[in-house]
Design a protein around this motif. Structure first.
Motif, mmCIF file in Angstrom:
data_model
loop_
_atom_site.group_PDB
_atom_site.id
_atom_site.type_symbol
_atom_site.label_atom_id
_atom_site.label_comp_id
_atom_site.label_asym_id
_atom_site.label_seq_id
_atom_site.Cartn_x
_atom_site.Cartn_y
_atom_site.Cartn_z
ATOM 1 N N THR A 243 -50.098 -3.142 -30.006
ATOM 2 C CA THR A 243 -51.128 -4.184 -29.887
ATOM 3 C C THR A 243 -50.794 -5.365 -30.784
ATOM 4 O OG1 THR A 243 -52.770 -2.433 -29.499
ATOM 5 C CG2 THR A 243 -53.610 -4.641 -29.985
ATOM 6 N N LYS A 244 -50.383 -5.068 -32.024
ATOM 7 C CA LYS A 244 -49.998 -6.142 -32.953
ATOM 8 C C LYS A 244 -48.757 -6.868 -32.428
ATOM 9 C CE LYS A 244 -48.850 -7.141 -37.780
ATOM 10 N NZ LYS A 244 -47.717 -8.012 -37.421
ATOM 11 N N ALA A 245 -47.793 -6.109 -31.898
ATOM 12 C CA ALA A 245 -46.575 -6.731 -31.373
ATOM 13 C C ALA A 245 -46.911 -7.689 -30.228
ATOM 14 C CB ALA A 245 -45.600 -5.661 -30.897
ATOM 15 N N TYR A 246 -47.807 -7.288 -29.320
ATOM 16 C CA TYR A 246 -48.213 -8.167 -28.218
ATOM 17 C C TYR A 246 -48.819 -9.465 -28.764
ATOM 18 C CZ TYR A 246 -47.482 -5.925 -23.679
ATOM 19 O OH TYR A 246 -46.925 -5.443 -22.515
ATOM 20 N N ARG A 247 -49.618 -9.328 -29.825
ATOM 21 C CA ARG A 247 -50.211 -10.527 -30.432
ATOM 22 C C ARG A 247 -49.112 -11.416 -31.014
ATOM 23 N NH1 ARG A 247 -55.213 -12.722 -29.923
ATOM 24 N NH2 ARG A 247 -56.235 -10.719 -30.291
ATOM 25 N N ASP A 248 -48.187 -10.803 -31.765
ATOM 26 C CA ASP A 248 -47.104 -11.582 -32.397
ATOM 27 C C ASP A 248 -46.212 -12.242 -31.351
ATOM 28 O OD1 ASP A 248 -48.081 -10.755 -34.829
ATOM 29 O OD2 ASP A 248 -46.574 -9.194 -35.142
ATOM 30 N N TRP A 249 -45.812 -11.470 -30.331
ATOM 31 C CA TRP A 249 -44.925 -12.013 -29.302
ATOM 32 C C TRP A 249 -45.592 -13.153 -28.546
ATOM 33 C CZ3 TRP A 249 -43.722 -6.425 -27.215
ATOM 34 C CH2 TRP A 249 -42.894 -5.775 -28.138
ATOM 35 N N SER A 250 -46.896 -13.007 -28.285
ATOM 36 C CA SER A 250 -47.632 -14.064 -27.572
ATOM 37 C C SER A 250 -47.695 -15.327 -28.419
ATOM 38 C CB SER A 250 -49.053 -13.598 -27.229
ATOM 39 O OG SER A 250 -49.016 -12.509 -26.339
ATOM 40 N N GLN A 251 -47.948 -15.153 -29.717
ATOM 41 C CA GLN A 251 -48.059 -16.325 -30.589
ATOM 42 C C GLN A 251 -46.723 -17.034 -30.753
ATOM 43 O OE1 GLN A 251 -50.017 -14.762 -34.102
ATOM 44 N NE2 GLN A 251 -52.040 -14.879 -33.142
ATOM 45 N N GLN A 252 -45.621 -16.283 -30.683
ATOM 46 C CA GLN A 252 -44.303 -16.926 -30.690
ATOM 47 C C GLN A 252 -44.188 -17.911 -29.533
ATOM 48 O OE1 GLN A 252 -41.093 -14.079 -30.656
ATOM 49 N NE2 GLN A 252 -41.871 -12.993 -32.446
ATOM 50 N N GLN A 253 -44.747 -17.541 -28.389
ATOM 51 C CA GLN A 253 -44.689 -18.410 -27.215
ATOM 52 C C GLN A 253 -45.649 -19.589 -27.335
ATOM 53 O OE1 GLN A 253 -42.540 -18.084 -24.556
ATOM 54 N NE2 GLN A 253 -41.624 -16.502 -25.830
ATOM 55 N N THR A 254 -46.893 -19.301 -27.690
ATOM 56 C CA THR A 254 -47.908 -20.364 -27.684
ATOM 57 C C THR A 254 -47.696 -21.374 -28.805
ATOM 58 O OG1 THR A 254 -49.414 -18.923 -28.928
ATOM 59 C CG2 THR A 254 -49.665 -18.959 -26.537
ATOM 60 N N SER A 255 -46.904 -21.005 -29.830
ATOM 61 C CA SER A 255 -46.657 -21.943 -30.929
ATOM 62 C C SER A 255 -45.311 -22.666 -30.796
ATOM 63 C CB SER A 255 -46.704 -21.192 -32.268
ATOM 64 O OG SER A 255 -45.678 -20.213 -32.323
ATOM 65 N N ALA A 256 -44.594 -22.438 -29.701
ATOM 66 C CA ALA A 256 -43.282 -23.075 -29.513
ATOM 67 C C ALA A 256 -43.424 -24.593 -29.417
ATOM 68 C CB ALA A 256 -42.602 -22.528 -28.262
ATOM 69 N N ASP A 257 -42.406 -25.304 -29.899
ATOM 70 C CA ASP A 257 -42.445 -26.777 -29.909
ATOM 71 C C ASP A 257 -42.357 -27.370 -28.503
ATOM 72 O OD1 ASP A 257 -42.568 -26.710 -32.637
ATOM 73 O OD2 ASP A 257 -40.417 -26.999 -32.934
ATOM 74 N N LEU A 258 -41.538 -26.739 -27.659
ATOM 75 C CA LEU A 258 -41.297 -27.264 -26.317
ATOM 76 C C LEU A 258 -41.890 -26.328 -25.270
ATOM 77 C CD1 LEU A 258 -37.557 -28.299 -26.722
ATOM 78 C CD2 LEU A 258 -39.499 -29.858 -26.522
ATOM 79 N N THR A 259 -42.465 -26.894 -24.221
ATOM 80 C CA THR A 259 -43.075 -26.104 -23.156
ATOM 81 C C THR A 259 -42.650 -26.641 -21.794
ATOM 82 O OG1 THR A 259 -45.026 -25.744 -24.531
ATOM 83 C CG2 THR A 259 -45.259 -25.248 -22.208
ATOM 84 N N VAL A 260 -42.431 -25.723 -20.867
ATOM 85 C CA VAL A 260 -42.151 -26.076 -19.477
ATOM 86 C C VAL A 260 -43.320 -25.617 -18.613
ATOM 87 C CG1 VAL A 260 -40.647 -25.672 -17.486
ATOM 88 C CG2 VAL A 260 -39.653 -25.898 -19.771
ATOM 89 N N ALA A 261 -43.848 -26.506 -17.792
ATOM 90 C CA ALA A 261 -44.872 -26.130 -16.814
ATOM 91 C C ALA A 261 -44.151 -25.607 -15.568
ATOM 92 C CB ALA A 261 -45.751 -27.322 -16.469
ATOM 93 N N LEU A 262 -44.356 -24.335 -15.264
ATOM 94 C CA LEU A 262 -43.704 -23.696 -14.110
ATOM 95 C C LEU A 262 -44.770 -23.490 -13.035
ATOM 96 C CD1 LEU A 262 -41.125 -22.386 -12.955
ATOM 97 C CD2 LEU A 262 -41.806 -20.263 -14.065
ATOM 98 N N ILE A 263 -44.734 -24.337 -12.017
ATOM 99 C CA ILE A 263 -45.799 -24.412 -11.014
ATOM 100 C C ILE A 263 -45.272 -23.852 -9.702
ATOM 101 C CG2 ILE A 263 -47.360 -25.991 -9.807
ATOM 102 C CD1 ILE A 263 -46.640 -28.028 -12.146
ATOM 103 N N TYR A 264 -45.998 -22.908 -9.109
ATOM 104 C CA TYR A 264 -45.492 -22.307 -7.872
ATOM 105 C C TYR A 264 -46.631 -21.708 -7.053
ATOM 106 C CZ TYR A 264 -46.195 -17.746 -10.057
ATOM 107 O OH TYR A 264 -46.775 -16.648 -10.652
ATOM 108 N N ALA A 265 -46.317 -21.405 -5.803
ATOM 109 C CA ALA A 265 -47.140 -20.548 -4.948
ATOM 110 C C ALA A 265 -46.167 -19.616 -4.243
ATOM 111 C CB ALA A 265 -47.934 -21.370 -3.938
ATOM 112 N N SER A 266 -46.661 -18.476 -3.790
ATOM 113 C CA SER A 266 -45.760 -17.500 -3.180
ATOM 114 C C SER A 266 -46.448 -16.846 -1.997
ATOM 115 C CB SER A 266 -45.358 -16.437 -4.210
ATOM 116 O OG SER A 266 -44.300 -15.649 -3.748
ATOM 117 N N ALA A 267 -45.789 -16.882 -0.833
ATOM 118 C CA ALA A 267 -46.389 -16.310 0.372
ATOM 119 C C ALA A 267 -46.194 -14.801 0.426
ATOM 120 C CB ALA A 267 -45.782 -16.971 1.612
#
Length: 571
Positions: A243-267
């Motif tokens: 549970t702690k690891a999931y929190r840490d790993w998620s925060q590594q992502q949400t605190s990153a300096d650069l972000t890419v918006a990945l927009i899609y739909a899938s049939a």
């Protein structure tokens, strides 16, 4: 682990009135990038026997026959009152259809998006469904009062967790799982499967880190003693740590300096699979992904994500010669929101023609956007090679973003510490690796002998390297040690930038191949055949420990080439 074992169903009691049915596939089962570690998987389903019976998460169609045989051999399916579905996809629908024929009395339990999906995939608008939005509970009797926690993300907009306060079990569906198959029901010795759990998170959860944090907040106040996962071992012994690891790993992502918006739909799921592989490549390179399934995302949320992102990538299937309406709407938002100094990319899958991909690419080019990856067009279902190409394309896109930011910032001279670190020298080597149809290589100088018995070494592999995907525990590689005097040609070759999916060995002389088919370089001074035993996360690298199975000096008179650097902040 044997990959020749037939599929089976392991049935095991896990708590009062509660049984798990683990449908097991021992083979590599790689049809999405999350399965790339090739350790098989389990599809876990659960039965709670109160005064009423509730069946949770029947598996997909590859297990339909053996699962229903195991279920019917032990339980009366005519007595099942509820089937709780954590998420709905066409694969799972095949099992649900047969189950509904055997037990027409069933009432389904799902989230609101899940109910819509169920009616669609089962082609029955009149299904009996209890819709759970988060406030409702379901009393099965004998103290089993179930609570429901919607935990949606862009890939699984209908995700629903179920909590039984009687047994303190949280049925987590996609959360906290791992794609490994074995006899172990629970996670005793959980440290040994940390890498599998981390890989699963990186592939499935990292692109949805914001939603993962929201899900963790929702379950934080529950008294949980067991995570009953959708895949892999059930989480009992390492629950607090994971549970702690999931929190840490998620925060590594949400605190990153650069972000890419990945927009899609899938049939049919194929475009979503490509999106997942591209996202994996981006996050590997230390850039965050904001994944957006535009079928389930409000326009304002798309607008905000694009506005905050440093770049964007749009993916679309082609339906009737067009992009689906949600993709067209999202494209309009992007064109109205994103300044054209943001890096762009386009991908998509199609059955017979790919007009949607061409349309999106044309609109973005006309608007003056620069592309960070070559447009990816995939016919029908992607294979291993395609997924590897997508992952490498995602990494290239992320590196292009980082390079652009570095150019914008002023060049700073190396510090005293960086200069001193640069004076550490290592032997120049080329790591070569191959698994099935995928091969890769990289120039390496951060290599050190690590053990005498067994003979072993460590090698640092940057997270963003393409070959990193082939250096997990159980993988094999060859370390080609280069010779002073004839190393410059190989060094130049393996230092050059390779395009996604490009053959690293084109134009390179190969002396032989190992039993595993891994190339040995003709001009190497010596080579070592290695088997990965462990990995340690070390900042922007993985430190890989491997034991040496075999090796040979190819030129007894040669001297090892070494790498001299002026700074420890770059290669």
């Amino acid at each position: 682990m044997s990959t020749n074992k037939p599929r089976d169903v392991q049935v095991y009691p896990i708590a009062t009135d509660t049984t798990v049915l683990r449908s097991r596939s021992w083979s590599r089962l790689r049809f999405e990038i999350e399965y790339a570690l090739a350790k098989g998987t389990t599809a876990n389903s659960y039965l709670i026997q109160g005064d009423k019976l509730a069946l949770i998460d029947p598996p997909g169609e590859t297990f339909t026959e053996i699962y229903l045989q195991a279920l019917q051999a032990r339980f009366d399916v005519k007595a099942i009152d509820y089937v709780i579905v954590g998420h709905v996809n066409p694969n799972r629908a095949a099992t649900l259809k047969v189950l509904l024929e055997l037990a027409p009395q069933i009432t389904f339990v799902a989230s609101n998006p899940g109910a819509k999906n169920l009616r669609g995939v089962l082609e029955n608008p009149d299904l009996k469904i209890l819709v759970m939005r988060g406030e409702e509970s379901l009393d099965l009797g004998k103290g089993h009062v179930l609570q429901f926690i919607p935990t949606p993300n862009p890939r699984y907009a209908d995700e629903l967790c179920t909590y039984d306060s009687q047994t303190e079990i949280l049925y987590t569906d996609k959360l906290f799982g791992a794609h490994i198959c074995g006899d172990q029901v629970f996670d005793e010795g959980w440290e040994a499967i940390n890498e599998d759990r981390r890989y699963y998170f990186d592939c499935l959860m990292a692109p949805h880190a914001r939603q993962v944090e929201t899900a963790l907040d929702k379950i934080a106040d529950l008294s949980v003693r067991l995570y009953a996962t959708g895949h892999g071992p059930l989480v009992r012994y390492g629950l607090i740590e994971l549970t702690k690891a999931y929190r840490d790993w998620s925060q590594q992502q949400t605190s990153a300096d650069l972000t890419v918006a990945l927009i899609y739909a899938s049939a049919y799921g194929n475009t979503a699979t490509l999106a997942q592989a591209i996202a994996r490549g981006i996050t590997k390179a230390g850039v965050a992904v904001e994944s957006i399934n535009c079928e389930f995302t409000e326009p304002e949320e798309i607008r905000a994500a694009v506005d905050q992102a440093s770049g964007f990538i749009i993916g679309s299937p082609t339906l009737g010669g067009h992009a689906p309406t949600p993709v067209q709407t999202a494209l309009g938002i992007v064109l109205a929101t994103a300044t054209n100094n943001k890096l762009a990319g386009v991908f998509g899958s199609f059955g017979w023609s790919g007009e949607a991909v061409d349309l999106i690419e044309g609109k973005l080019k006309d608007a003056g956007y620069r592309f960070g990856l070559d447009t990816i067009r995939v016919k029908f279902k992607p294979n291993d090679v395609t997924l590897q190409l997508c992952e490498e394309a995602g990494t290239d896109f992320a590196q292009a973003l980082k390079k652009a930011r570095k150019v914008r910032s002023q060049s700073v001279p190396a510090t005293n510490v960086e200069q001193a670190v640069g004076r550490i020298v290592g032997s120049l080597c080329v790591l070569t690796a191959k698994q099935d149809d995928i091969s890769s290589a990289m120039l390496a100088s951060w290599v050190a002998q690590a053990s005498f018995n067994p003979p072993g070494l460590t090698i640092a592999v940057a997270k963003e390297r393409a070959v990193e995907a082939l250096t997990h525990v159980g993988n094999e590689f060859v370390l080609n040690i280069l010779q002073e005097g004839n190393h410059l040609g190989l060094m130049k070759h393996f230092l050059k930038p390779f395009g996604p999916g490009q053959d690293r060995f084109a134009g390179v002389a190969i002396a032989e191949e190992t039993e595993a088919g891994i190339p040995v370089l003709n001009d190497a001074l010596a080579y070592l055949e290695c088997s990965v035993q462990n990995r340690l996360e070390s900042g922007d690298h993985w430190l890989v420990y491997a034991t040496i199975k075999n090796g040979k000096v190819l030129n007894q008179d040669g001297v090892t080439a070494v790498h001299h650097r002026k700074s420890g902040s770059h290669y």
